[in-house]
Design a protein around this motif. Structure first.
Motif, PDB file in Angstrom:
ATOM      1  N   GLN A  34      18.464 -35.585  -2.927  1.00  0.00           N
ATOM      2  CA  GLN A  34      18.750 -37.033  -3.142  1.00  0.00           C
ATOM      3  C   GLN A  34      19.154 -37.411  -4.711  1.00  0.00           C
ATOM      4  N   GLY A  35      19.542 -37.879  -4.680  1.00  0.00           N
ATOM      5  CA  GLY A  35      20.201 -38.114  -5.684  1.00  0.00           C
ATOM      6  C   GLY A  35      18.839 -39.544  -6.753  1.00  0.00           C
ATOM      7  N   ARG A  85      22.361 -34.470   3.052  1.00  0.00           N
ATOM      8  CA  ARG A  85      21.006 -35.072   2.817  1.00  0.00           C
ATOM      9  C   ARG A  85      19.899 -33.738   2.223  1.00  0.00           C
ATOM     10  N   VAL A 127      25.136 -34.149  -7.306  1.00  0.00           N
ATOM     11  CA  VAL A 127      23.976 -34.840  -6.756  1.00  0.00           C
ATOM     12  C   VAL A 127      23.104 -36.090  -6.958  1.00  0.00           C
ATOM     13  N   GLY A 150      25.038 -39.203  -6.072  1.00  0.00           N
ATOM     14  CA  GLY A 150      24.664 -39.639  -4.509  1.00  0.00           C
ATOM     15  C   GLY A 150      24.965 -40.630  -4.143  1.00  0.00           C
ATOM     16  N   HIS A 159      24.210 -34.332  -1.668  1.00  0.00           N
ATOM     17  CA  HIS A 159      23.363 -35.092  -1.626  1.00  0.00           C
ATOM     18  C   HIS A 159      24.435 -36.637  -0.337  1.00  0.00           C
TER      19      HIS A 159
END
Length: 171
Positions: free
Chosen positions: A55-56, A52, A97, A100, A48
């Motif tokens: 995305q969390g 990238r 994640v 993140g 994350h």
């Protein structure tokens, strides 16, 4: 066997006899799977924060909850052991994640907090793992409750000190 249909032997908690070899093997398996989960969650956070690619957010939280329920509903037997370990790793990855966005905020404040937290968690985990694996008597394992109580008191006192600003509590 259903997860909730287990009986708990209360008398076993108060026996301070030697830990059997099968119990030590079980502890080794549990702690090694927890260590793998810690590193897989760190990899999920890395995905994350740095790459990238994922995305969390809400989807990662829902995915981790789905993995947790799938793991709870998968029967535990030797045939499904690798499948359960894979589900556990997926849960840890999605949890990482999901961390993140929090890590993005922490990086904006002070990036060294992440390394300090990871190393502190790793050191504490290794200490508890070694004490659980190498303790021959069960009485040593009950020190964890006392130590955790002391740590909780220290945490609460430091939290209260944020509001009171006592120099004595700080020192």
């Amino acid at each position: 066997m259903n997860v909730f249909d287990r009986t708990i032997n209360i008398d076993a908690l108060f026996r301070f006899s030697q830990i059997s070899h099968s119990t030590q093997v079980h502890l080794k398996n549990v702690y090694s799977s927890l260590a793998v989960c810690m590193f897989v969650a760190a990899a999920g956070s890395y995905v994350h924060v740095v790459t990238r690619l994922l995305q969390g957010g809400v989807l990662s939280v829902l995915g981790s909850l789905a993995m947790m329920f799938w793991l709870a509903m998968t029967p535990h037997n030797p045939e499904t052991e690798k499948k359960r370990l894979g589900i556990l790793a997926a849960f840890a990855f999605l949890t990482g994640v999901g961390l993140g966005p929090t890590l993005d905020f922490v990086i904006a404040v002070n990036p060294s907090i992440i390394l300090t937290a990871f190393l502190g968690t790793s050191v504490i985990f290794v200490c508890f793992t070694l004490s659980a694996l190498y303790a021959k008597r069960r009485s040593y394992l009950f020190l964890g409750g006392t130590l955790m109580s002391g740590l909780s008191i220290l945490f609460l006192m430091s939290l209260m000190n944020l509001f009171f600003g006592s120099v004595m509590l700080f020192k």
